[in-house]
Design a protein around this motif. Structure first.
Motif, PDB file in Angstrom:
ATOM      1  N   VAL A 274     -17.203  -3.531  -7.708  1.00 40.83           N
ATOM      2  CA  VAL A 274     -15.936  -2.922  -7.296  1.00 40.83           C
ATOM      3  C   VAL A 274     -16.265  -1.488  -6.881  1.00 40.83           C
ATOM      4  N   ASP A 275     -15.924  -1.140  -5.650  1.00 46.83           N
ATOM      5  CA  ASP A 275     -16.264   0.179  -5.109  1.00 46.83           C
ATOM      6  C   ASP A 275     -15.025   0.842  -4.532  1.00 46.83           C
ATOM      7  N   THR A 276     -15.077   2.169  -4.414  1.00 47.45           N
ATOM      8  CA  THR A 276     -14.025   2.904  -3.717  1.00 47.45           C
ATOM      9  C   THR A 276     -14.626   3.577  -2.491  1.00 47.45           C
ATOM     10  N   LEU A 277     -13.775   3.810  -1.516  1.00 51.17           N
ATOM     11  CA  LEU A 277     -14.185   4.496  -0.294  1.00 51.17           C
ATOM     12  C   LEU A 277     -13.064   5.452   0.095  1.00 51.17           C
ATOM     13  N   ARG A 278     -13.447   6.691   0.427  1.00 50.15           N
ATOM     14  CA  ARG A 278     -12.479   7.690   0.890  1.00 50.15           C
ATOM     15  C   ARG A 278     -13.065   8.392   2.098  1.00 50.15           C
ATOM     16  N   GLY A 279     -12.649   7.969   3.269  1.00 53.19           N
ATOM     17  CA  GLY A 279     -13.067   8.648   4.480  1.00 53.19           C
ATOM     18  C   GLY A 279     -12.351   9.976   4.621  1.00 53.19           C
ATOM     19  N   PRO A 280     -12.769  10.806   5.573  1.00 57.07           N
ATOM     20  CA  PRO A 280     -12.166  12.135   5.711  1.00 57.07           C
ATOM     21  C   PRO A 280     -10.667  12.095   6.015  1.00 57.07           C
TER      22      PRO A 280
ATOM     23  N   VAL B  89       0.861  -1.173   0.000  1.00 60.23           N
ATOM     24  CA  VAL B  89       0.000   0.000   0.000  1.00 60.23           C
ATOM     25  C   VAL B  89       0.905   1.233   0.000  1.00 60.23           C
ATOM     26  N   ASP B  90       0.312   2.399  -0.202  1.00 60.12           N
ATOM     27  CA  ASP B  90       1.074   3.644  -0.233  1.00 60.12           C
ATOM     28  C   ASP B  90       1.700   3.911   1.140  1.00 60.12           C
ATOM     29  N   ARG B  91       2.907   4.422   1.161  1.00 62.45           N
ATOM     30  CA  ARG B  91       3.604   4.700   2.429  1.00 62.45           C
ATOM     31  C   ARG B  91       2.840   5.710   3.288  1.00 62.45           C
TER      32      ARG B  91
ATOM     33  N   ASP C  64      -2.960   5.016  -3.115  1.00 58.24           N
ATOM     34  CA  ASP C  64      -3.081   6.350  -3.682  1.00 58.24           C
ATOM     35  C   ASP C  64      -4.426   6.490  -4.396  1.00 58.24           C
ATOM     36  N   HIS C  65      -5.041   7.669  -4.281  1.00 58.85           N
ATOM     37  CA  HIS C  65      -6.369   7.895  -4.857  1.00 58.85           C
ATOM     38  C   HIS C  65      -6.394   7.635  -6.368  1.00 58.85           C
ATOM     39  N   LYS C  66      -5.402   8.113  -7.079  1.00 62.04           N
ATOM     40  CA  LYS C  66      -5.338   7.891  -8.533  1.00 62.04           C
ATOM     41  C   LYS C  66      -5.150   6.412  -8.835  1.00 62.04           C
ATOM     42  N   MET C  67      -4.298   5.743  -8.067  1.00 61.98           N
ATOM     43  CA  MET C  67      -4.077   4.315  -8.251  1.00 61.98           C
ATOM     44  C   MET C  67      -5.376   3.541  -8.015  1.00 61.98           C
ATOM     45  N   ALA C  68      -6.143   3.949  -7.011  1.00 62.14           N
ATOM     46  CA  ALA C  68      -7.423   3.292  -6.719  1.00 62.14           C
ATOM     47  C   ALA C  68      -8.394   3.469  -7.882  1.00 62.14           C
ATOM     48  N   ALA C  69      -8.463   4.673  -8.439  1.00 58.86           N
ATOM     49  CA  ALA C  69      -9.351   4.919  -9.579  1.00 58.86           C
ATOM     50  C   ALA C  69      -8.931   4.065 -10.774  1.00 58.86           C
ATOM     51  N   ASP C  70      -7.625   3.978 -11.023  1.00 59.49           N
ATOM     52  CA  ASP C  70      -7.125   3.147 -12.120  1.00 59.49           C
ATOM     53  C   ASP C  70      -7.424   1.672 -11.868  1.00 59.49           C
ATOM     54  N   LEU C  71      -7.280   1.225 -10.625  1.00 56.41           N
ATOM     55  CA  LEU C  71      -7.566  -0.164 -10.275  1.00 56.41           C
ATOM     56  C   LEU C  71      -9.038  -0.495 -10.491  1.00 56.41           C
TER      57      LEU C  71
ATOM     58  N   GLN D 206      -8.596   9.609   5.232  1.00 57.88           N
ATOM     59  CA  GLN D 206      -7.961   9.132   4.000  1.00 57.88           C
ATOM     60  C   GLN D 206      -7.801  10.274   3.002  1.00 57.88           C
ATOM     61  N   GLN D 207      -8.818  11.101   2.876  1.00 53.19           N
ATOM     62  CA  GLN D 207      -8.762  12.226   1.940  1.00 53.19           C
ATOM     63  C   GLN D 207      -7.633  13.181   2.298  1.00 53.19           C
ATOM     64  N   MET D 208      -7.422  13.407   3.601  1.00 53.51           N
ATOM     65  CA  MET D 208      -6.320  14.275   4.044  1.00 53.51           C
ATOM     66  C   MET D 208      -4.973  13.750   3.542  1.00 53.51           C
ATOM     67  N   PHE D 209      -4.848  12.435   3.447  1.00 52.59           N
ATOM     68  CA  PHE D 209      -3.590  11.815   3.036  1.00 52.59           C
ATOM     69  C   PHE D 209      -3.558  11.461   1.548  1.00 52.59           C
ATOM     70  N   GLY D 210      -4.637  11.767   0.803  1.00 52.20           N
ATOM     71  CA  GLY D 210      -4.687  11.457  -0.626  1.00 52.20           C
ATOM     72  C   GLY D 210      -4.822   9.976  -0.909  1.00 52.20           C
ATOM     73  N   LEU D 211      -5.465   9.256   0.003  1.00 54.68           N
ATOM     74  CA  LEU D 211      -5.593   7.805  -0.112  1.00 54.68           C
ATOM     75  C   LEU D 211      -7.038   7.389  -0.360  1.00 54.68           C
ATOM     76  N   SER D 212      -7.202   6.158  -0.817  1.00 53.02           N
ATOM     77  CA  SER D 212      -8.519   5.562  -1.034  1.00 53.02           C
ATOM     78  C   SER D 212      -8.469   4.094  -0.656  1.00 53.02           C
TER      79      SER D 212
END
Length: 166
Positions: free
Chosen positions: A110-116, A16-18, A143-150, A118-124
């Motif tokens: 397939v769904d994504t979730l971004r809690g508050p 996962v993202d560092r 990473d949010h972009k990686m999650a969207a691509d996945l 997570q959003q602060m850290f740019g994660l999904s």
């Protein structure tokens, strides 16, 4: 019945993202610090009970700080994911560790979730749901972009893979 002889439970390749370490640290602080904070305020504001609340603050603070120090790094070492043309692989947990492999032919959503936080850290997080009683595969802390691509990759791949997904 469809067979998946080439699929086996194995460690997924991608970490996962560092930044997930920071996310998990903040999450653990939200869980671990309110009680010692309340005890600390009571210790400072009620003189006759200072000794009791001093001990209560320390007794509740030390395990919380240990949890905040150990859990995020440990989870980072365990959490991994991978999506291939045949399956989604995920490893998660820290004390109770779980490895899962889901054939793409079994994927329903397939769904994504971004809690508050997570959003602060740019994660999904990405959730891959099947009809299985074992539940969904959750990949958290990417990473949010990686999650969207996945999600896009899995949506296309599951349409291309024959199977029942029921």
């Amino acid at each position: 019945m469809e067979r998946h002889d080439n699929l086996r439970l194995r460690p997924p390749r991608h970490r996962v993202d560092r930044r997930a370490i920071g996310w998990w640290t903040v999450q653990s602080a939200v869980f671990a610090l309110p009680l010692p904070l309340v005890f600390g305020i009571l210790w400072a504001s009620i003189p006759p009970t200072r000794e009791f609340f001093m001990w209560a603050t320390l007794i509740s603070l030390v395990p919380g700080l240990l949890y905040m120090a150990v859990m995020p790094a440990w989870r980072y070492r365990v959490h991994r994911w991978e999506a291939t043309g045949e399956a989604v692989y995920a490893a998660s947990g820290w004390l109770w560790q779980q490895w899962r492999v889901v054939p793409l032919s079994r994927v329903q959503t397939v769904d994504t979730l971004r809690g508050p936080i997570q959003q602060m850290f740019g994660l999904s997080g990405v959730t891959v749901t099947t009809a299985s009683a074992a539940g969904a595969v959750k990949i958290k802390g990417i990473d949010h972009k990686m999650a969207a691509d996945l999600v896009e990759y899995l949506a296309k791949s599951t349409q291309a893979v024959p199977g029942d997904a029921t």
